[in-house]
Design an enzyme around this catalytic site. Structure first.
Site: not given
Ligand code: IPM
Ligand code: MG
Length: 363
Positions: A143, A194, A226, A250, A254
């Site tokens: 990032y 990785k 993975d 990230d 999710d």
């Molecule tokens: C998160 C989001 C952010 C990230 C975006 C909105 C920049 O997806 O907080 O997980 O990628 O960190």
């Molecule tokens: Mg995110």
């Protein structure tokens, strides 16, 4: 004696202002009960800041945050700003905030609530009892690594570049947060990388292994990312605490969130060594339902609880909120994202009002 806290509110975009309004009401009620006085200052971030002052993270916002005891953020982003150059997009505001406050450790708990097991897309026996903490490195890795950009090559063709890099110090500091976190939980830490392909991951794995010598009561394991993604949906109960870099974190956070039924339920804390932490839902700004009173405010409310626990050292007040959330779910009330048969569907405002009633009823 009344405790005073300065809280910066960053409602941001999309459903942000709606869910933030609920969290503020909840904090005020809980404040009365526990003798906590919140002084709220609202500041601009993301698309809202771009529209108002032409940049996603105005200097004023960062200063206000720095002067506060904690920052409560809702969500940023939306279709409207998607075509702007990357340094002017709402996301740049969020990344700037993380970097500006040096929030290198992002804690993302994914715990399945018994009331919501049937909202998960996975089978009950797979998700029942899931309780995972993802510790994501937040101010380094791909990032932020340099060089980055879109450059013209000698032939005139464009080439996009990002760099995944970690120094030993960056790995060690997130590693320590993760080992400490695991120690307070079940003592199991899985580091995800990785290392079969990336040098940056080889260094990551070496440092985590070295650090583990200092934490004899934590059992460290390693997985390639993975495989970790596969294991998370195959058999998530094998995980307790996961530590990983910015990009892998990230993605995996999710995936872990969805095990619990809805990303609309999950809070997070972003912490630095000293600056105020930022507390925000894991979900985004959901521009498709913004302004329609359909959003689930519970992740925002639970983020406020996390703020009380980790940022303001008020664990009893935090638990009071968490219990009220459970009680409302127990009574069968749901927003659209967690709706299932025979439940009562509520909008964002009504869910907020019910929470307030529940909190006041318990007072
Ligand atoms: C998160 C989001 C952010 C990230 C975006 C909105 C920049 O997806 O907080 O997980 O990628 O960190
Ligand atoms: Mg995110």
């Amino acid at each position: 004696m009344t405790q005073n806290y300065r809280i910066t509110l960053l409602p941001g975009d999309g459903i942000g202002p709606e869910i933030m309004a609920v969290a503020v009401d909840v904090l005020n009620v809980v404040g009365k009960k526990f003798d906590l006085q919140f002084e709220f200052t609202e500041a601009l971030i993301g698309g809202a800041a771009i529209d108002a002052v032409g940049e996603p993270l105005p200097a004023d916002t960062l200063n206000t945050c720095r002067q506060s005891d904690a920052v409560l953020l809702a969500a940023i982003g939306g279709y409207k700003w998607d075509s702007l150059p990357s340094n002017m997009r709402p996301e740049a505001g969020l990344l700037g905030l993380r970097a500006g406050l040096n929030l290198f450790a992002n804690l993302r708990p994914a715990k399945i609530l018994p009331q919501l097991i049937d909202s998960s897309t996975l089978k009950r026996e797979i998700v029942e009892g899931v309780d995972i903490m993802v510790v994501r490195e937040l101010t380094g890795g791909i990032y932020f690594g340099k060089p980055k950009g879109i450059f013209a090559t000698e032939t005139g063709e464009k080439r996009g570049v990002n760099t995944m890099a970690y120094t030993e110090a960056e790995i060690d500091r997130i590693g320590r947060v993760a080992f400490e976190t695991a120690k307070k939980r079940s003592g199991k830490l899985c580091s995800v990388d990785k290392a079969n392909v990336l040098e940056v991951s080889q260094l990551w794995r070496d440092r985590m292994t070295q650090l583990s010598a200092e934490y004899p009561d934590v059992e460290l394991s390693h997985l390639y990312v993975d495989n970790a993604a596969m294991q998370l949906v195959r058999s998530p109960k094998q995980f307790d605490t996961i530590v990983t870099g910015n990009l892998f974190g990230d993605i995996l956070s999710d995936a872990a969130a969805m095990l619990t039924g809805s990303i609309g339920m999950l809070p997070s804390a972003s912490l630095g060594a000293s600056a105020p932490g930022v507390y925000e839902p894991v979900h985004g700004s959901a521009p498709d339902i913004a302004g329609q009173d359909k959003a689930n405010p519970l992740a925002q409310v639970l983020s406020a609880a996390m703020m009380l626990r980790y940022g303001l050292n008020q664990p009893v007040a935090a638990e009071f909120i968490e219990k009220a959330v459970l009680q409302v779910l127990e009574q069968g009330y749901r927003t659209g994202d967690i709706m299932s048969a025979d439940m009562n569907l509520l909008g964002c405002k009504a869910m907020g009002e019910l929470l307030i009633q529940t909190l006041e009823g318990r007072i």
